[in-house]
Design an enzyme around this catalytic site. Structure first.
Site, PDB file in Angstrom:
ATOM      1  N   HIS A  33      58.153  43.319  53.645  1.00  0.00           N
ATOM      2  CA  HIS A  33      56.897  42.838  53.070  1.00  0.00           C
ATOM      3  C   HIS A  33      55.805  43.123  54.110  1.00  0.00           C
ATOM      4  O   HIS A  33      55.382  42.235  54.844  1.00  0.00           O
ATOM      5  CB  HIS A  33      56.974  41.341  52.746  1.00  0.00           C
ATOM      6  N   GLU A  89      59.276  46.786  44.274  1.00  0.00           N
ATOM      7  CA  GLU A  89      58.566  46.188  43.124  1.00  0.00           C
ATOM      8  C   GLU A  89      57.177  46.811  42.928  1.00  0.00           C
ATOM      9  O   GLU A  89      56.217  46.123  42.591  1.00  0.00           O
ATOM     10  CB  GLU A  89      58.489  44.664  43.299  1.00  0.00           C
ATOM     11  N   TRP A 112      51.555  42.783  42.486  1.00  0.00           N
ATOM     12  CA  TRP A 112      51.402  41.657  43.411  1.00  0.00           C
ATOM     13  C   TRP A 112      51.420  42.060  44.876  1.00  0.00           C
ATOM     14  O   TRP A 112      51.120  41.255  45.742  1.00  0.00           O
ATOM     15  CB  TRP A 112      52.450  40.576  43.129  1.00  0.00           C
ATOM     16  N   TYR A 170      64.159  39.229  38.158  1.00  0.00           N
ATOM     17  CA  TYR A 170      64.204  37.770  38.108  1.00  0.00           C
ATOM     18  C   TYR A 170      63.853  37.305  36.694  1.00  0.00           C
ATOM     19  O   TYR A 170      63.676  36.121  36.462  1.00  0.00           O
ATOM     20  CB  TYR A 170      63.197  37.164  39.095  1.00  0.00           C
ATOM     21  N   GLU A 173      67.663  43.135  43.958  1.00  0.00           N
ATOM     22  CA  GLU A 173      67.246  41.731  44.107  1.00  0.00           C
ATOM     23  C   GLU A 173      67.396  41.063  42.762  1.00  0.00           C
ATOM     24  O   GLU A 173      66.971  41.601  41.742  1.00  0.00           O
ATOM     25  CB  GLU A 173      65.753  41.618  44.441  1.00  0.00           C
TER      26      GLU A 173
END
Ligand code: BMA
Length: 386
Positions: free
Chosen positions: A129, A195, A200, A266, A300
Site C-alpha cells: 500500500h 485492486e 480507492w 470481499y 485476497e
C-alpha cells in the site's frame, strides 16, 4: 488421505521427468533468469493446483486477534493446528525508510518471519500500500494525479525509483542458506498496484488511464528485474472483483509482465445469494490464466469478523470446490487478524482460539482439497523429492 494424494503428485512429477517426457508444464516465469527455486515454485504451483488449493493468511506470524509479536504464535496454527501454506506481507511505509509498516509491523522482524515461513516450506507473497507520491498521503489518498508523475520523465520519477530501491534492499536481505551451504533468495509472489480496477487507491481506475497504468506496471517490472537484478519475483496481477473477462483484462500489462492471475474478492463470498457470481468469477479467472499459461489465485478474500460460523465450508469452500474449473486455483489468502485492542476491534478474517467458526475452520482445513503448511510437499526443489 491427503498424504496419499501428495505422494501421487510427486510420483507423477518424477515419472514424467524420469522417462524424459515433457515436464507437466513447459512454461516458465516472465523472468527468464528467475532463480531455480523461483522457477520450481512456479512449476509446483501449477502442478499442485490440479489437485489442491493452498490456504494463506496475511500477517499471520506478526500478530493476531489478542497478541502482538509473540514468537511461534499464529491464530491459524492455534485454531487449525497448522501454520498457513501461504504467508502474505505488507510493505506500506518502507518507501519512507520507516522501521515499521503502516500496521506497526517491524520490517526487520518481517524479514525473519518471511525466512521462517519459507524455511518451513511456505509460500511468500508481498503487497504494497504505497504512499501517494504527490501528496505524501497514504495509498487511499487519491488526490494529485500521481501516476504520470512517477513514470519516466515525470517530476517524481527519481523518487519512485528510490522507493523501488528500498524494495530491492529489503529483498536482498531475504537470503537463506540451504543444507548444502549454498545461499539463495526467497522466492516472492509480488503483488504491486492491487485492486487497480477500483478507485480507492491513487493508482485506481478513475485516477489514471489504462495506458499510464500499464506503463507503470511495465516500468516497475523492468526496473526490478533488469536494473536491480532481482530474479526471485513472480508478478501477480490482482484486480478487485470483475464481471467479464474483458473487464479483468482491461489494464493487463501483457503476458511478459505477469505470472499470477490474481483477484481480490470481499464481495461475492459472503453468502449463498452471491455464490453464483463467485463461482462465475473463479471460472473466468481459471480460464483466462490457463489460456496464457499463468497461475490463477484468490489473492485476497475473507468475511470480516466471520459472522457466519459455517462460512469456511458452506461458502468459501463450496465456491472454490464448485466444479472442476473453480477448484483449479492455486491458493486462497484471507486478510489479516488485526489486534482487537491495539489496532481495529472487528477487523479479522481468520478465526482465533474460541471464535464461533473455529470448528468449521478445522473442517475446512481437513478437506482433501485444502492444504495448510504441514500438508505441503517440497514446492521449491522437485529434484530433492525425486
Ligand atoms: C487494509 C486494512 C488496513 C491496513 C491495510 C494494509 O485492507 O486491513 O487496516 O492498514 O489493509 O495492511
Amino acid at each position: 488421505m491427503k498424504q496419499i494424494t501428495l505422494l501421487l503428485f510427486l510420483f507423477l512429477l518424477s515419472s514424467c521427468a524420469m522417462e524424459g517426457e515433457a515436464p507437466l508444464t513447459t512454461f516458465t516465469p516472465t523472468d527468464h533468469n528467475a532463480t531455480e527455486e523461483t522457477r520450481t515454485l512456479f512449476t509446483s504451483l501449477d502442478a499442485i493446483r490440479h489437485q489442491h488449493v493452498l490456504f494463506g493468511h496475511q500477517d499471520d506470524l506478526a500478530y493476531g486477534y489478542s497478541w502482538i509479536n509473540e514468537p511461534g504464535r499464529s491464530d491459524v496454527l492455534e485454531t487449525a493446528g497448522s501454520y498457513p501454506a501461504v504467508y502474505g506481507w505488507e510493505l506500506g511505509d518502507l518507501e519512507y525508510g520507516n522501521q515499521e509498516n503502516l500496521d506497526g509491523v517491524n520490517f526487520e522482524n518481517m524479514k525473519q518471519w518471511i525466512k521462517e515461513g519459507y524455511s518451513r516450506g511456505g509460500v511468500i507473497t508481498i503487497g504494497w500500500h504505497m504512499n501517494n507520491p504527490v501528496t505524501g498521503g497514504d495509498a487511499w489518498d487519491t488526490e494529485g494525479d500521481a501516476v504520470p508523475t512517477i513514470l519516466p520523465g515525470g517530476e517524481n520519477h527519481e523518487m519512485f525509483k528510490g522507493w523501488l530501491d528500498t524494495f530491492a534492499d529489503f529483498l536482498n536481505d531475504l537470503t537463506v542458506t540451504a543444507e548444502n551451504g549454498e545461499s539463495h533468495p526467497v522466492p516472492i509472489l509480488f503483488r504491486p498496484f492491487h485492486e487497480h480496477n477500483g478507485s480507492w487507491f491513487w493508482w485506481g481506475q478513475d485516477l489514471t488511464t489504462t495506458e499510464d497504468f500499464v506503463a507503470l506496471w511495465r516500468f516497475t517490472v523492468e526496473y526490478l528485474r533488469d536494473e536491480k537484478g532481482l530474479n526471485n519475483l513472480l508478478y501477480s496481477y490482482s484486480p478487485d472483483v470483475f464481471d467479464s473477462k474483458e473487464a479483468y483484462l482491461e489494464r493487463y500489462p501483457g503476458d511478459d509482465y505477469v505470472d499470477i492471475f490474481g483477484y481480490d474478492d470481499y464481495h461475492s463470498i459472503r453468502s449463498a445469494d452471491t455464490q453464483e457470481t463467485f463461482i462465475n468469477r473463479l471460472e473466468m479467472l481459471v480460464e483466462m490464466a490457463e489460456e496464457r499459461n499463468k497461475i490463477p489465485a484468490m489473492t485476497e478474500t475473507g468475511y470480516e469478523a466471520i459472522p457466519d460460523p459455517d462460512w469456511w465450508t458452506e461458502t468459501l469452500l463450496a465456491g472454490i470446490n464448485a466444479n472442476e474449473t473453480t477448484r483449479r486455483i492455486a491458493y486462497v489468502l484471507v486478510w489479516r487478524n488485526a489486534n482487537h485492542e491495539h489496532d481495529r476491534p472487528d477487523h479479522y478474517y481468520a478465526p482465533y482460539s474460541g471464535h464461533p467458526s473455529e470448528g468449521n475452520f478445522r473442517e475446512f482445513r481437513e478437506h482433501d482439497l485444502i492444504l495448510f503448511e504441514d500438508d505441503l510437499p517440497n514446492l521449491y526443489s522437485l529434484e530433492m523429492e525425486r
